[in-house]
Design an enzyme around this catalytic site. Structure first.
Site, mmCIF file in Angstrom:
data_model
loop_
_atom_site.group_PDB
_atom_site.id
_atom_site.type_symbol
_atom_site.label_atom_id
_atom_site.label_comp_id
_atom_site.label_asym_id
_atom_site.label_seq_id
_atom_site.Cartn_x
_atom_site.Cartn_y
_atom_site.Cartn_z
ATOM 1 C CE LYS A 1 3.214 8.062 5.724
ATOM 2 N NZ LYS A 1 3.191 7.775 7.149
ATOM 3 C CG ASP B 1 6.561 5.236 6.540
ATOM 4 O OD1 ASP B 1 7.107 6.322 6.331
ATOM 5 O OD2 ASP B 1 6.142 4.894 7.663
ATOM 6 C CG ASP C 1 -0.306 -0.279 2.533
ATOM 7 O OD1 ASP C 1 0.925 -0.517 2.568
ATOM 8 O OD2 ASP C 1 -1.016 -0.274 3.555
ATOM 9 C CB VAL D 1 -2.666 8.692 4.610
ATOM 10 C CG1 VAL D 1 -2.208 10.124 4.350
ATOM 11 C CG2 VAL D 1 -1.592 7.715 4.120
#
Ligand code: IMP
Ligand code: MG
Length: 180
Positions: A130, A101, A98, A152
């Site tokens: 990110k 990060d 998804d 988020v």
């Protein structure tokens, strides 16, 4: 909009356009290659379902269940919940997550595949990336869109397993963070 969401970052239409662009690229790159898509669960569940229905190629799908987050911070360690993995020897593997990060999840999964299997290739795809400093050299081949360093939720992304079913991606209100 859900009352716990401060602002919507990507609505349904925007998400759908991003998914189509990614699917087109993947379809082009994997033409005539034996593709195995590995969905990293639970986060990629909704994204991967949308993405794969737009890729017009013969392919295999496996799902690996992995966790690294608790609340809004990465634990810095990932846990594989799976023991028996599909045979991916000589196959071109695309890992789908998804969000990219810290990069730890995809880095660890990719090195596990390289050291424990004879996969023909391993590439990575994440819907979001990110804008943060990372301790990894891994650069995903496919990124849907870059976002700022905000927590988020929605479109598969969770806060302690909540909000995954929101049809858009939004920033969680600070007050909502203590609720779960
Ligand atoms: P990484 O290993 O730090 O790259 O993070 C990978 C996982 O952390 C993702 O698959 C998500 O499940 C989770 N994660 C990272 N950032 C967020 C966020 O903003 N919201 C929800 N989950 C996130
Ligand atoms: Mg998560």
């Amino acid at each position: 909009m859900n009352e716990d969401i401060e602002k919507c970052l990507l609505d349904k239409q925007r998400i759908s356009a991003i998914v189509s662009t990614l699917a087109e690229k993947i379809e082009k790159d994997y033409k005539n290659k034996n593709l195995t898509v590995i969905a990293i669960l639970n986060g990629s569940l909704i994204f991967v379902a949308d993405l794969l229905r737009q890729i017009n190629l013969p392919l295999q799908i496996d799902c690996w269940s992995v966790s690294s987050y608790h609340g809004t911070k990465s634990t810095g360690e990932i846990k594989f919940r799976q023991h028996e993995l599909m045979n991916i020897d000589n196959r071109h593997v695309l890992l789908v997550d998804d969000i990219f990060d810290t990069g730890l999840t995809l880095t660890k999964i990719k090195s596990k595949i390289i050291s424990e299997t004879k996969a023909a290739s391993v590439a990575c795809c994440a819907f979001l990336r990110k804008n943060v400093k990372r301790n990894t050299d891994l650069i995903p081949e496919y990124i849907g869109i870059d976002i700022e360093d905000e927590f988020v939720v929605g479109y598969g992304l969770d806060y302690n397993e909540h909000y995954r079913n929101l049809p858009y991606i939004g920033v969680l209100k600070k007050e909502a963070i203590k609720n779960y």
